[in-house]
Scaffold this active site. Structure first.
Site, PDB file in Angstrom:
ATOM      1  N   CYS A  34       0.387  -1.467  -0.179  1.00  0.00           N
ATOM      2  CA  CYS A  34      -0.176   0.093  -0.170  1.00  0.00           C
ATOM      3  C   CYS A  34       0.972   1.213   0.167  1.00  0.00           C
ATOM      4  O   CYS A  34       0.348   1.926  -0.170  1.00  0.00           O
ATOM      5  CB  CYS A  34      -0.977  -0.026   1.092  1.00  0.00           C
ATOM      6  SG  CYS A  34      -0.177  -0.438   2.899  1.00  0.00           S
TER       7      CYS A  34
ATOM      8  N   CYS B 282      -2.851  -0.845   8.931  1.00  0.00           N
ATOM      9  CA  CYS B 282      -2.357   0.325   9.480  1.00  0.00           C
ATOM     10  C   CYS B 282      -1.921   0.043  11.362  1.00  0.00           C
ATOM     11  O   CYS B 282      -0.666   0.350  11.316  1.00  0.00           O
ATOM     12  CB  CYS B 282      -2.781   1.925   8.776  1.00  0.00           C
ATOM     13  SG  CYS B 282      -2.865   1.697   7.338  1.00  0.00           S
TER      14      CYS B 282
END
Length: 169
Positions: free
Chosen positions: A37, A106
């Site tokens: 990502c 995350c």
């Protein structure tokens, strides 16, 4: 097309991130990234008497990555090294009031970056700097233009041609 739904707390930490920056002579530094990502996090810590007295970070990434780094910096400040090492991605997501499923990684990056900074501090304090294992270069050549791309890239960074995504990365 999907849209991510973020909690008010995630949006607040994104809009007003806490503790952004560097500690030039940090006691420990931890850097992690997710090639799939593009999120990158670097944490800097100052330690006194076994307790984290200051935390700063730099993050390159999405809304969730920035909010996670901000919240991790707040959660870690004032904790003992052991308490901070025990911080889990679930704790981070809970503190933010949740994260969309596709942004869960995350919170993993945030916990890992902090832990890496602590491990770096502990290695420096023991006088035995950590040897970071060399990461193998995991790239694939674009069939259209030949440019090397990460294995996890779906499209060529040069020409935009579709690529096969590998699970090895």
């Amino acid at each position: 097309m999907f849209t991510e739904k973020y909690t008010e707390k995630v949006l607040e930490h994104f809009a007003n991130p806490r503790n952004v920056g560097e500690i030039p002579d940090a006691d420990g530094v931890g850097e992690v990234g997710n090639p799939a990502c593009g999120d990158m996090m670097t944490f800097y810590i100052r330690v006194q008497d076994g307790r984290i007295t200051d935390v700063k970070y730099k993050t390159f990434g999405c809304v969730a990555a920035i909010a996670v780094a901000s919240v991790v910096s707040e959660l870690a400040k004032g904790k003992t090294l052991e308490e901070a090492k025990a911080l889990r991605n679930e704790d981070i997501a809970r503190e933010l009031g949740g994260l969309p499923k596709q942004k869960w990684h995350c919170s993993v990056l945030g916990a890992k970056a902090l832990k890496e900074a602590i491990l770096d501090y502990e290695a420096r304090a023991s006088g035995k700097p950590r040897e970071k294992p060399a990461r193998p270069k995991r790239k694939q050549a674009c069939p259209e233009c030949g440019v090397e791309n990460p294995l996890t890239a779906r499209f060529c960074m040069q020409c935009g041609a579709p690529l096969e995504v590998s699970c090895e990365a």
